[in-house]
Enzyme design. Structure first.
Site, PDB file in Angstrom:
ATOM      1  N   LYS A   1       0.812  -1.221   0.000  1.00 22.78           N
ATOM      2  CA  LYS A   1       0.000   0.000   0.000  1.00 22.78           C
ATOM      3  C   LYS A   1       0.847   1.274   0.000  1.00 22.78           C
ATOM      4  CE  LYS A   1      -3.371  -0.960  -0.604  1.00 22.78           C
ATOM      5  NZ  LYS A   1      -3.766  -1.570  -1.919  1.00 22.78           N
TER       6      LYS A   1
ATOM      7  N   HIS B   1       7.055  -7.226  -2.183  1.00 22.44           N
ATOM      8  CA  HIS B   1       6.874  -6.535  -0.895  1.00 22.44           C
ATOM      9  C   HIS B   1       7.766  -7.176   0.181  1.00 22.44           C
ATOM     10  CE1 HIS B   1       3.515  -4.337  -2.483  1.00 22.44           C
ATOM     11  NE2 HIS B   1       2.681  -5.338  -2.499  1.00 22.44           N
TER      12      HIS B   1
ATOM     13  N   SER C   1      -4.829   2.432   4.506  1.00 23.30           N
ATOM     14  CA  SER C   1      -5.004   1.783   3.210  1.00 23.30           C
ATOM     15  C   SER C   1      -4.954   0.258   3.359  1.00 23.30           C
ATOM     16  CB  SER C   1      -3.911   2.257   2.253  1.00 23.30           C
ATOM     17  OG  SER C   1      -4.077   1.685   0.981  1.00 23.30           O
TER      18      SER C   1
ATOM     19  N   PHE D   1      -9.688  -1.447  -5.141  1.00 24.26           N
ATOM     20  CA  PHE D   1      -8.246  -1.625  -4.925  1.00 24.26           C
ATOM     21  C   PHE D   1      -7.556  -0.265  -4.928  1.00 24.26           C
ATOM     22  CE2 PHE D   1      -3.934  -2.060  -6.620  1.00 24.26           C
ATOM     23  CZ  PHE D   1      -3.400  -2.975  -5.720  1.00 24.26           C
TER      24      PHE D   1
ATOM     25  N   LYS E   1      -8.303   5.873  -2.674  1.00 23.27           N
ATOM     26  CA  LYS E   1      -8.252   7.337  -2.659  1.00 23.27           C
ATOM     27  C   LYS E   1      -6.947   7.886  -3.231  1.00 23.27           C
ATOM     28  CE  LYS E   1     -11.371   8.383   1.202  1.00 23.27           C
ATOM     29  NZ  LYS E   1     -11.453   9.071   2.518  1.00 23.27           N
TER      30      LYS E   1
END
Length: 295
Positions: free
Chosen positions: A48, A108, A138, A255, A258
């Protein structure tokens, strides 16, 4: 009646002390045999933090800003996600095998789980870091919609789990710090999500310089425009709406939700913010990494 395997909400599985999505944990062993190519480029982030955004930017750079080429497939097929595994869907490594050079890779993983070959062969890395408060908000929304994660529980309990490193991929603090330190002896371009929001063109030019590439000014402007949050949210090749609903439920949360800096203020209570700030100051003490909480 035959039981169909339920993919949803399995508990996290620790690998070398790092909690991971169950299926991703199963991918770590095979991943250690990865053979990088000399021109591979790794996009690394804590979840995120702008991974999909940077993936889209880089794919556009690699294709000279030609939109039709960047619409050839969903982003997760164009940029293989190394540790990805999910029943019934090609794994990250399987996708990688089908990817022609020069390849963009995504992960990640913290350094302890990264294939050593990527570090030994000095594969170039673009790392994006995002402020922890926006990340955790998020991530909570993502946990709710992406059913490979365990149930996130309440926002308050999830926030505590995040601070304790008990969410998938473990500690945000350790992740951003260890990759920050690695830049002293590895070719890493370390970028900040907030800087990208503030001035995407400036950051894209840093990427081009890091890659030793150049593009005409109008092509850079085109990339800025087509990788804006609004454009990516509308684009089925970048917004993950092509993923089956039983894996990602866009009815719960999109997904691409914002994509702003400072959204944490809409979720944190005053008490949670004070508790978080005290913990943050203690955990990040002595580290010269500086984040912006809003723009």
């Amino acid at each position: 009646m035959e039981l169909i395997e339920d993919k949803s909400r399995p508990p996290l599985v620790p690998v070398k002390g790092v909690p991971l999505i169950k299926y991703f944990a199963e991918a770590i062993g095979p991943l250690q045999n990865l053979t990088p190519l000399p021109d591979d480029l790794l996009i690394s982030t804590y979840p995120k933090s702008g991974t999909t955004w940077m993936s889209e930017i880089l794919d556009m750079i690699y294709h000279g800003g030609k939109l039709e080429k960047c619409r050839r497939a969903p982003i997760y097929q164009r940029v293989p996600f190394l540790e990805f595994r999910c029943p019934g869907v090609p794994s990250g490594l399987e996708t990688l095998e089908e990817t022609p050079a020069p390849r963009l890779l995504k992960t990640h993983l913290p350094l302890s789980l990264l294939p050593r070959s990527l570090l030994d062969q000095k594969v170039k890395v673009i790392y994006i870091a995002r402020n922890a408060k926006d990340v955790v908000v998020s991530y909570y929304n993502f946990y709710n919609m992406a059913k490979l994660h365990p149930d996130p529980g309440t926002w308050d309990s999830f926030l505590q789990n995040f601070m304790d490193g008990k969410v998938s991929y473990g500690s945000w603090y350790q992740h951003v710090k260890e990759w920050w330190e690695l830049r002293h002896n590895h070719p890493i371009l370390y970028l900040f999500y907030e800087d990208m929001k503030e001035n995407p063109k400036r950051e894209i030019k840093k990427v081009l310089e890091f890659l030793g590439r150049s593009l005409p000014e109008e092509t850079v402007d085109l990339i800025v425009h087509h990788t804006s949050f609004k454009k990516m949210k509308e684009n089925p090749m970048s917004n993950y709406t092509t993923i089956p609903n039983d894996v990602m439920d866009h009815g719960v949360s999109p997904f691409l939700r914002k994509g702003i800096a400072g959204d944490w203020k809409n979720t944190f209570t005053v008490a949670q913010n004070e508790h978080f700030d005290a913990h943050y100051a203690k955990t990040m003490a002595g580290c010269d990494l500086k984040f912006r909480w809003e723009l």
